[in-house]
Each structure stands twice: as C-alpha cells, then as structure tokens.
Design a protein around this motif. Structure first.
Motif, PDB file in Angstrom:
ATOM      1  N   GLN A  28      35.046 -22.014  34.908  1.00 12.46           N
ATOM      2  CA  GLN A  28      36.442 -21.712  35.293  1.00 12.46           C
ATOM      3  C   GLN A  28      36.578 -20.286  35.798  1.00 12.46           C
ATOM      4  OE1 GLN A  28      38.216 -22.061  31.495  1.00 12.46           O
ATOM      5  NE2 GLN A  28      37.778 -24.249  31.317  1.00 12.46           N
ATOM      6  N   ARG A  29      35.467 -19.623  36.036  1.00 10.20           N
ATOM      7  CA  ARG A  29      35.552 -18.187  36.317  1.00 10.20           C
ATOM      8  C   ARG A  29      36.226 -17.901  37.658  1.00 10.20           C
ATOM      9  NH1 ARG A  29      29.980 -15.369  36.579  1.00 10.20           N
ATOM     10  NH2 ARG A  29      30.290 -15.490  38.837  1.00 10.20           N
ATOM     11  N   ASN A  30      37.092 -16.898  37.659  1.00 14.74           N
ATOM     12  CA  ASN A  30      37.685 -16.390  38.893  1.00 14.74           C
ATOM     13  C   ASN A  30      36.898 -15.124  39.252  1.00 14.74           C
ATOM     14  OD1 ASN A  30      39.227 -14.954  40.769  1.00 14.74           O
ATOM     15  ND2 ASN A  30      41.161 -15.740  39.968  1.00 14.74           N
ATOM     16  N   ASP A  31      36.382 -15.057  40.459  1.00 17.99           N
ATOM     17  CA  ASP A  31      35.458 -13.983  40.816  1.00 17.99           C
ATOM     18  C   ASP A  31      36.114 -12.780  41.482  1.00 17.99           C
ATOM     19  OD1 ASP A  31      33.339 -15.163  39.665  1.00 17.99           O
ATOM     20  OD2 ASP A  31      32.451 -15.939  41.523  1.00 17.99           O
ATOM     21  N   ARG A  32      37.456 -12.725  41.490  1.00 18.28           N
ATOM     22  CA  ARG A  32      38.092 -11.624  42.257  1.00 18.28           C
ATOM     23  C   ARG A  32      37.606 -10.246  41.786  1.00 18.28           C
ATOM     24  NH1 ARG A  32      44.197 -12.318  39.672  1.00 18.28           N
ATOM     25  NH2 ARG A  32      43.397 -13.002  37.664  1.00 18.28           N
ATOM     26  N   TRP A  33      37.326 -10.085  40.466  1.00 14.02           N
ATOM     27  CA  TRP A  33      36.888  -8.775  39.972  1.00 14.02           C
ATOM     28  C   TRP A  33      35.514  -8.845  39.318  1.00 14.02           C
ATOM     29  CZ3 TRP A  33      42.144  -9.537  37.503  1.00 14.02           C
ATOM     30  CH2 TRP A  33      43.155  -9.191  38.413  1.00 14.02           C
ATOM     31  N   TYR A  34      34.873 -10.007  39.399  1.00 13.75           N
ATOM     32  CA  TYR A  34      33.584 -10.171  38.724  1.00 13.75           C
ATOM     33  C   TYR A  34      32.519  -9.325  39.439  1.00 13.75           C
ATOM     34  CZ  TYR A  34      29.729 -12.126  36.242  1.00 13.75           C
ATOM     35  OH  TYR A  34      28.618 -12.240  35.443  1.00 13.75           O
ATOM     36  N   PRO A  35      31.753  -8.523  38.703  1.00 13.22           N
ATOM     37  CA  PRO A  35      30.823  -7.592  39.368  1.00 13.22           C
ATOM     38  C   PRO A  35      29.651  -8.310  40.035  1.00 13.22           C
ATOM     39  CG  PRO A  35      30.452  -7.591  36.998  1.00 13.22           C
ATOM     40  CD  PRO A  35      31.662  -8.449  37.237  1.00 13.22           C
ATOM     41  N   SER A  36      29.206  -7.760  41.163  1.00 14.43           N
ATOM     42  CA  SER A  36      27.968  -8.295  41.748  1.00 14.43           C
ATOM     43  C   SER A  36      26.819  -7.296  41.595  1.00 14.43           C
ATOM     44  CB  SER A  36      28.157  -8.670  43.221  1.00 14.43           C
ATOM     45  OG  SER A  36      28.505  -7.543  43.963  1.00 14.43           O
ATOM     46  N   CYS A  37      27.119  -6.046  41.238  1.00 14.42           N
ATOM     47  CA  CYS A  37      26.017  -5.094  41.064  1.00 14.42           C
ATOM     48  C   CYS A  37      26.095  -4.377  39.715  1.00 14.42           C
ATOM     49  CB  CYS A  37      25.913  -4.141  42.242  1.00 14.42           C
ATOM     50  SG  CYS A  37      27.458  -3.612  42.910  1.00 14.42           S
ATOM     51  N   HIS A  38      26.640  -5.060  38.722  1.00 14.25           N
ATOM     52  CA  HIS A  38      26.634  -4.592  37.336  1.00 14.25           C
ATOM     53  C   HIS A  38      26.328  -5.786  36.431  1.00 14.25           C
ATOM     54  CE1 HIS A  38      29.071  -1.407  39.149  1.00 14.25           C
ATOM     55  NE2 HIS A  38      28.751  -0.658  38.110  1.00 14.25           N
ATOM     56  N   ILE A  39      25.734  -5.495  35.293  1.00 17.39           N
ATOM     57  CA  ILE A  39      25.435  -6.567  34.332  1.00 17.39           C
ATOM     58  C   ILE A  39      26.714  -6.998  33.613  1.00 17.39           C
ATOM     59  CG2 ILE A  39      24.242  -7.051  32.158  1.00 17.39           C
ATOM     60  CD1 ILE A  39      21.961  -5.199  33.246  1.00 17.39           C
ATOM     61  N   ALA A  40      26.940  -8.311  33.585  1.00 14.18           N
ATOM     62  CA  ALA A  40      28.042  -8.900  32.817  1.00 14.18           C
ATOM     63  C   ALA A  40      27.566 -10.291  32.400  1.00 14.18           C
ATOM     64  CB  ALA A  40      29.294  -9.014  33.678  1.00 14.18           C
ATOM     65  N   SER A  41      28.222 -10.897  31.421  1.00 11.00           N
ATOM     66  CA  SER A  41      27.869 -12.284  31.089  1.00 11.00           C
ATOM     67  C   SER A  41      28.464 -13.192  32.156  1.00 11.00           C
ATOM     68  CB  SER A  41      28.442 -12.654  29.716  1.00 11.00           C
ATOM     69  OG  SER A  41      28.179 -14.019  29.462  1.00 11.00           O
ATOM     70  N   LYS A  42      27.824 -14.325  32.419  1.00 15.07           N
ATOM     71  CA  LYS A  42      28.410 -15.178  33.460  1.00 15.07           C
ATOM     72  C   LYS A  42      29.696 -15.843  32.973  1.00 15.07           C
ATOM     73  CE  LYS A  42      25.581 -19.284  32.920  1.00 15.07           C
ATOM     74  NZ  LYS A  42      24.727 -20.246  33.587  1.00 15.07           N
ATOM     75  N   GLY A  43      29.944 -15.789  31.679  1.00 16.19           N
ATOM     76  CA  GLY A  43      31.214 -16.226  31.110  1.00 16.19           C
ATOM     77  C   GLY A  43      31.351 -15.623  29.729  1.00 16.19           C
ATOM     78  N   GLY A  44      32.579 -15.378  29.292  1.00 19.60           N
ATOM     79  CA  GLY A  44      32.797 -14.851  27.942  1.00 19.60           C
ATOM     80  C   GLY A  44      32.907 -13.339  27.918  1.00 19.60           C
ATOM     81  N   TRP A  45      33.060 -12.857  26.702  1.00 20.27           N
ATOM     82  CA  TRP A  45      33.282 -11.419  26.451  1.00 20.27           C
ATOM     83  C   TRP A  45      31.970 -10.718  26.142  1.00 20.27           C
ATOM     84  CZ3 TRP A  45      36.898  -7.442  25.278  1.00 20.27           C
ATOM     85  CH2 TRP A  45      36.431  -6.445  24.417  1.00 20.27           C
TER      86      TRP A  45
END
Ligand code: FRU
Length: 508
Positions: A28-45
């Motif tokens: 269900q992820r919305n990618d408007r602010w999801y980083p492409s050059c930083h580490i984050a989980s693909k879902g969750g906190w």
C-alpha cells in the motif's frame, strides 16, 4: 550466561509473520516521499541503525523495525547489506522477539566479529516492568547476545548482562569493541536517581561480563538517559557520543525532542575518560538521532544515523512507511570537533551533473535551475567576501503552490539556515548551523531525496539533516538572492541527479 531465558517460542514463525507485515505495508506504499538514495524499510517503521559492520565481504546495516505499522511498536531487527555501501540489497528480517527477556522488543545493539570469525551481536532485550507500557515502573532491560555464521541467520544465546537493580528504568543499547585481548561494552543507563550515565563492562570470553564502572556521567541533572552511546578512537583521541534524553534547548542548540552529540577526550583501559571539549551536536538539523559508528575494512570511521521524526505531523506515517537513515558519512577529527561528510563512494550515484556557475544575482533576483528534481547532489560555493545580499541560497522541493524548503546563508545570523516555514506537509520550523567566514567563502554540499535534505557546510564541519515533504507536482530547484545592498556572487554551482541505491529497484 543466563540460559533460563533461552528461546521459548519459534523465532522462524515470528520472522515469517513479520515479513508478511512488511509486505502488507509495502503493497500500500505511497512513494511521493519514499527515499531512493537512503536506507529505509520497504514498509513499516524504522528507527536506530544497529549492528553496523563489514563481515565476510559485505557491509551489513540492521535497524530497529516495527513490521506491523508506521509508528514505533514491538521492535525487530530489519537488515540490508551491500558490497560497496553504494548499492544495497534487502535481506530477511534478522531478529524478532522470541524469549521472555526480549518479549516486548529486540532493542538496539552492535556487532563485532569474534576471533573464530563469527558475527556476534549484542543487543537489549526489552520488557515493560508493568507488562503493558513504560508507566511509572519503567523498563526491564538486559543485554543479550546472538551469533551468526552468515550475517543473515542468528542463534540467540540469551542474557549476558542482567539489570543489577530493580529501580533502574533504562538500561540499554550495548556498543562493543575489542581492545587488546579484552572485549569492552558500553551502554546507556538511567540511574535510580534519574541521572544519565554510560556504563562500561569488560569480558575475556565474550560471554561473562564484569562491571568496570560508569565511564561517563552527564553533568546536566535534566538529562536522565543517554541512549545509543558509542565510544571510539579517532587519531590520538577518544570520542564518546550519545543521544541525550532530557536535554533542554539553548539558543540555536539542542532544539529537537532528543539530541545526539559527542565529546572528545583521551582514554586508556582502566583509566577514567578525560574530556577535553564541550558537547557538540553531531548535526544541527531537525532529524538526526541514534548515530552508530563502525570501522570500515580500510580503517575509516563510518557513521549512519536515524532521521528521527520526533515532531508531529509526520505525514509519511500515512504512506505505509516511516523513517530513513542519513547517507553513510565518514567521520574525521577537525580540531575540537568532528567533520562528517558523505562517504566518497556516494559520488558513484551521480547522474547527469550539470554545471551552472559562476552566477551573479541582483538584489531580490531568483533563477530556476531545474524544473523538476526529485533527487539531487548539489555543490555550491558562495563568495561571502564580495556578496551583499542578505540571504543567498536555494529553494528546494519548490512546488507550484509555492511550498519549498530554503537552504541559505543568512547574513543577519551569519549562519547557514534550513527553513521549512513554507511547507504544507510535515513539521515546519528552521534550524541553523554556525560557520567560519574567515576565508570569505561558503561551500555547501546538499543531498536532496524525495522527502529529505542534508546540508554539509564547509566540507562537513557542520551538517543539517531534515525531512522536507514537498507538495504535489514538479519539484523545482531555484537559486535566490534576497534584499541587501548588492549582488549575490556564486563562485560555482553544479547539480547531479542521484541513482537509486537498491539492487532491485523494481522490488523495493
Ligand atoms: C533510541 C532507542 C533506543 C532503543 C531503541 C528502541 O531511539 O530508544 O534507546 O534501544 O530506540 O527502539
């Protein structure tokens, strides 16, 4: 080792459930602010970086993960790995709560490599003393150990440092290193008197640990806990760093809910730490916490931190994910403080660098540099000696409705400013960093991702890291000069786009 706390339920099943939780949020992820050059989980906190290491030819970064929601919750360890710290691969979730001492969370910790070549993790097993929440009873926290042959699958070994006093409400975040033949562990403690301290333990066999004593006691009575402490040598000095709970804001400093910084001094095993500098923030931005350092195979001291969204509103929570790391940075000694810059390998992500400089802007002139830049790695040098504009800088994440984040030199403050007051999404407010103007110029390196901005001032002598959540539509980068007696002179300016850090971007 306390084996009575050995695994009491099936970790494999817990891990599979957690993976499904992350996948569900990812779908269900919305990618408007999801980083492409930083580490984050693909879902969750996510929050703190954990267990950073180079093991069997790969860099490993684990992180505090709540796989079932976009707010903090029962902690697991998520995992990514990389051959070069540029391109990252998602790995299976490494640890889920699976025995009594960690039933409410597998909290932060660190990694070392044993003499027989295994990856050994020390982390905090967390339980609520009242069984439900922190309440007035606090937390029951104990340092635990887990071992891995491959960095992916972990065998839990149970508690190695139990909490010695029922009145201690916080006792967590072990950082371990080897000093000569001795293993040394430091972690954060809130004493029964409610003071923040860092305690040190040592071990000869990695399993039996002996209390040495507090290696650092915070002088401020407001500071009740030093989270995620770290202690490492740099040149001929030792650095102690920590994430302070309770520190009050003072002028431009320590304005975030909790604040991460360091002191520099000297230390030898068996001796007290001799502090030689004042406390210095790692980063002057809104969102920087729980940094963890480690030594790369070439001897560099490297650091990742969590971009902590402490202040509401936190709009990425509605997007299926929440939280990212800062870019990997190298740490160096610069007189009485630390210089931190993106690792040199980060430049490998550069795409289509465009040169704009030199440029002279008239009073109140502005100029669009790029019409739509979701990511950017910007190099800017301002001629301070010959500029007379009052503010000179860049509007980033500028959208058609006028929203933007301003990064500029402010001649009234004589500081670098990151100002989010024009944003519709997220917390607003500004942060500033001091600078040395003595050589008449200011160098800024700015890394822009879909929802974040990191500003490195004069080769990393100061840094500002903040979330910035742009509004809908194209994201312009605009150069501005504001007010003052005369022109703004830009010696040089170039901007590159940034490639994704993910090995399989289609699945991430
Ligand atoms: C810091 C921290 C640590 C703890 C972890 C729990 O952000 O509170 O002290 O181990 O996060 O998620």
């Amino acid at each position: 080792m306390n084996t009575e706390h050995m695994p009491s339920y099936d970790q494999t099943a817990q891990l599979a459930k957690a993976e499904a939780g992350v996948d569900q949020l990812f779908s269900q992820r919305n990618d408007r602010w999801y980083p492409s050059c930083h580490i984050a989980s693909k879902g969750g906190w996510i929050n703190d970086p954990n267990g950073l290491c180079f093991f069997k030819g790969r860099y490993h970064a684990y992180y505090q993960l709540h796989p079932y929601g976009t707010q903090w919750g029962p902690m697991h360890w998520g995992h990514v790995s990389s051959e070069d710290m540029v391109t990252w691969r998602r790995e299976p979730i490494a640890m889920a709560p699976s025995f009594e001492a960690e039933k409410d969370g597998v909290f932060s910790g660190s990694a070392v490599i044993s003499d027989d070549g295994k990856l050994v993790i020390y982390y905090t097993g967390h339980r609520w003393r009242n069984g439900v929440d922190e309440g007035t009873e606090g937390n029951l926290q104990e340092q635990c150990m887990a071992i891995s042959e491959d960095g992916i699958h972990f065998e839990k070994k149970g508690v190695v440092v139990p909490c010695p006093d029922d009145r201690i409400p916080h006792f967590r975040d072990p950082k371990v290193w080897k000093q000569g033949d001795t293993w040394t562990m430091v972690f954060g403690v809130c004493t029964p008197e409610h003071r923040g301290e860092i305690w040190m333990y040592t071990s000869e066999n990695m399993v039996d640990w002996t209390f040495v004593g507090p290696v650092y006691k915070h002088p401020d009575p407001d500071v009740f806990m030093l989270e995620c402490p770290d202690m490492f040598p740099l040149g001929d000095k030792w650095v102690i760093c920590y994430s302070a709970m309770g520190l009050k804001p003072k002028g431009f400093e320590s304005r975030n809910h909790n604040n991460a910084g360091y002191v520099i001094g000297t230390w030898e095993p068996g001796q007290p730490f001799r502090q030689e500098t004042d406390f210095h923030l790692w980063d002057d931005g809104h969102n920087y916490y729980a940094p963890q350092t480690f030594q790369g195979p070439d001897g560099r001291r490297l650091v990742f931190a969590w971009m902590s969204p402490f202040t509401s509103p936190i709009p990425m929570e509605n997007d299926g994910w929440c939280g990212q790391f800062t870019v990997p940075r190298e740490v160096e000694l610069a007189d009485d403080h630390l210089r931190t810059q993106p690792i040199r390998e980060y430049a490998q992500l550069d795409q289509n660098r465009k040169d704009f400089g030199p440029i002279t802007l008239e009073v109140n002139e502005s100029r669009t540099l790029l019409a739509d830049a979701a990511t950017a790695d910007i190099d800017l040098e301002i001629d301070l000696a010959h500029s007379q504009a009052e503010r000179i800088g860049l509007e980033l994440h500028r959208t058609a409705n006028g929203d933007h984040t301003l990064v500029c030199y402010d001649d009234q403050l004589q500081r670098v400013v990151l100002d989010r007051h024009c944003n519709s999404y997220g917390d607003r407010g500004y942060r500033t960093a001091p600078l040395d103007r003595s050589d008449g110029r200011l160098k800024l390196r700015i890394i822009v991702d879909h929802g974040s901005i990191e500003v490195f001032v004069n080769d990393g002598l100061e840094v500002l890291s903040s979330y910035s959540f742009p509004a809908e539509g194209a994201r312009e980068i605009r150069l501005i000069a504001e007010s003052g007696e005369g022109q703004a002179i830009i010696n040089s300016l170039s901007i590159a786009g940034l490639a994704t850090i993910w090995e399989h971007p289609d699945r991430n």
